[in-house]
Design a protein around this motif. Structure first.
Motif, PDB file in Angstrom:
ATOM      1  N   UNK A   1      22.229  63.000  -3.244  1.00 32.44           N
ATOM      2  CA  UNK A   1      22.288  64.242  -2.479  1.00 32.44           C
ATOM      3  C   UNK A   1      21.639  64.028  -1.111  1.00 32.44           C
ATOM      4  N   UNK A   2      22.318  64.496  -0.061  1.00 37.97           N
ATOM      5  CA  UNK A   2      21.775  64.491   1.293  1.00 37.97           C
ATOM      6  C   UNK A   2      20.813  65.669   1.375  1.00 37.97           C
ATOM      7  N   UNK A   3      19.531  65.414   1.565  1.00 34.40           N
ATOM      8  CA  UNK A   3      18.530  66.482   1.538  1.00 34.40           C
ATOM      9  C   UNK A   3      18.572  67.391   2.765  1.00 34.40           C
ATOM     10  N   UNK A   4      19.213  66.946   3.845  1.00 32.75           N
ATOM     11  CA  UNK A   4      19.346  67.811   5.020  1.00 32.75           C
ATOM     12  C   UNK A   4      20.447  68.852   4.831  1.00 32.75           C
ATOM     13  N   UNK A   5      21.552  68.433   4.240  1.00 31.60           N
ATOM     14  CA  UNK A   5      22.696  69.341   4.083  1.00 31.60           C
ATOM     15  C   UNK A   5      22.837  69.878   2.660  1.00 31.60           C
ATOM     16  N   UNK A   6      22.126  69.296   1.716  1.00 28.50           N
ATOM     17  CA  UNK A   6      22.205  69.645   0.305  1.00 28.50           C
ATOM     18  C   UNK A   6      23.619  69.445  -0.246  1.00 28.50           C
ATOM     19  N   UNK A   7      24.285  68.426   0.275  1.00 25.21           N
ATOM     20  CA  UNK A   7      25.616  68.064  -0.218  1.00 25.21           C
ATOM     21  C   UNK A   7      25.536  66.723  -0.933  1.00 25.21           C
ATOM     22  N   UNK A   8      26.405  66.566  -1.919  1.00 27.51           N
ATOM     23  CA  UNK A   8      26.479  65.291  -2.624  1.00 27.51           C
ATOM     24  C   UNK A   8      27.154  64.277  -1.713  1.00 27.51           C
ATOM     25  N   UNK A   9      26.521  63.128  -1.491  1.00 23.39           N
ATOM     26  CA  UNK A   9      27.078  62.072  -0.639  1.00 23.39           C
ATOM     27  C   UNK A   9      28.037  61.183  -1.417  1.00 23.39           C
ATOM     28  N   UNK A  10      27.611  60.775  -2.614  1.00 22.98           N
ATOM     29  CA  UNK A  10      28.490  59.932  -3.420  1.00 22.98           C
ATOM     30  C   UNK A  10      28.118  60.036  -4.897  1.00 22.98           C
ATOM     31  N   UNK A  11      29.062  59.582  -5.732  1.00 24.26           N
ATOM     32  CA  UNK A  11      28.832  59.476  -7.162  1.00 24.26           C
ATOM     33  C   UNK A  11      28.573  58.018  -7.509  1.00 24.26           C
ATOM     34  N   UNK A  12      27.618  57.796  -8.369  1.00 31.28           N
ATOM     35  CA  UNK A  12      27.355  56.466  -8.909  1.00 31.28           C
ATOM     36  C   UNK A  12      28.188  56.363 -10.190  1.00 31.28           C
ATOM     37  N   UNK A  13      29.108  55.394 -10.226  1.00 30.23           N
ATOM     38  CA  UNK A  13      30.046  55.272 -11.347  1.00 30.23           C
ATOM     39  C   UNK A  13      29.821  53.943 -12.062  1.00 30.23           C
ATOM     40  N   UNK A  14      29.531  54.040 -13.368  1.00 26.25           N
ATOM     41  CA  UNK A  14      29.418  52.837 -14.205  1.00 26.25           C
ATOM     42  C   UNK A  14      30.844  52.430 -14.567  1.00 26.25           C
ATOM     43  N   UNK A  15      31.221  51.220 -14.185  1.00 21.19           N
ATOM     44  CA  UNK A  15      32.599  50.775 -14.340  1.00 21.19           C
ATOM     45  C   UNK A  15      32.949  50.409 -15.772  1.00 21.19           C
ATOM     46  N   UNK A  16      34.174  50.705 -16.132  1.00 20.17           N
ATOM     47  CA  UNK A  16      34.749  50.269 -17.395  1.00 20.17           C
ATOM     48  C   UNK A  16      34.924  48.750 -17.297  1.00 20.17           C
ATOM     49  N   UNK A  17      34.537  48.025 -18.319  1.00 20.79           N
ATOM     50  CA  UNK A  17      34.620  46.564 -18.303  1.00 20.79           C
ATOM     51  C   UNK A  17      36.050  46.076 -18.043  1.00 20.79           C
TER      52      UNK A  17
END
Length: 94
Positions: free
Chosen positions: A30-46
């Motif tokens: 989360x960007x603390x200045x805008x309170x928007x999600x910047x990116x998702x952390x995705x655990x990849x399928x093998x």
């Protein structure tokens, strides 16, 4: 406007535009200045590691960061704008 809590988002399955299971949401930034999600952390399928030219780790799992502007839809699943061959990731220092 519909809203979703972070607890609902964590663990959601992630699919590419062409229907490949990419992985699972394991976190977000989360960007603390805008309170928007910047990116998702995705655990990849093998199974998708070779398609993405990524090496399988000996221990643990490989994860990537996907910017929110690359997300097409979000409900019980996350659907990305890109097909598997054209996925775009956020660099670690962004």
């Amino acid at each position: 406007m519909q809203m979703m809590g972070s607890r609902q988002l964590l663990g959601s399955e992630v699919f590419s535009q062409d229907g490949h299971h990419v992985g699972e949401v394991q976190g977000l930034k989360v960007d603390l200045e805008t309170w928007r999600i910047r990116y998702l952390e995705v655990r990849l399928d093998q199974k998708v590691l070779a398609s993405l030219n990524l090496k399988k780790l000996v221990f643990g799992s490989q994860s990537v960061r996907i910017a929110c502007n690359r997300i097409l839809g979000l409900s019980a699943k996350v659907i990305l704008r890109d097909d598997l061959a054209h996925l775009q990731f956020v660099e670690a220092d962004e």
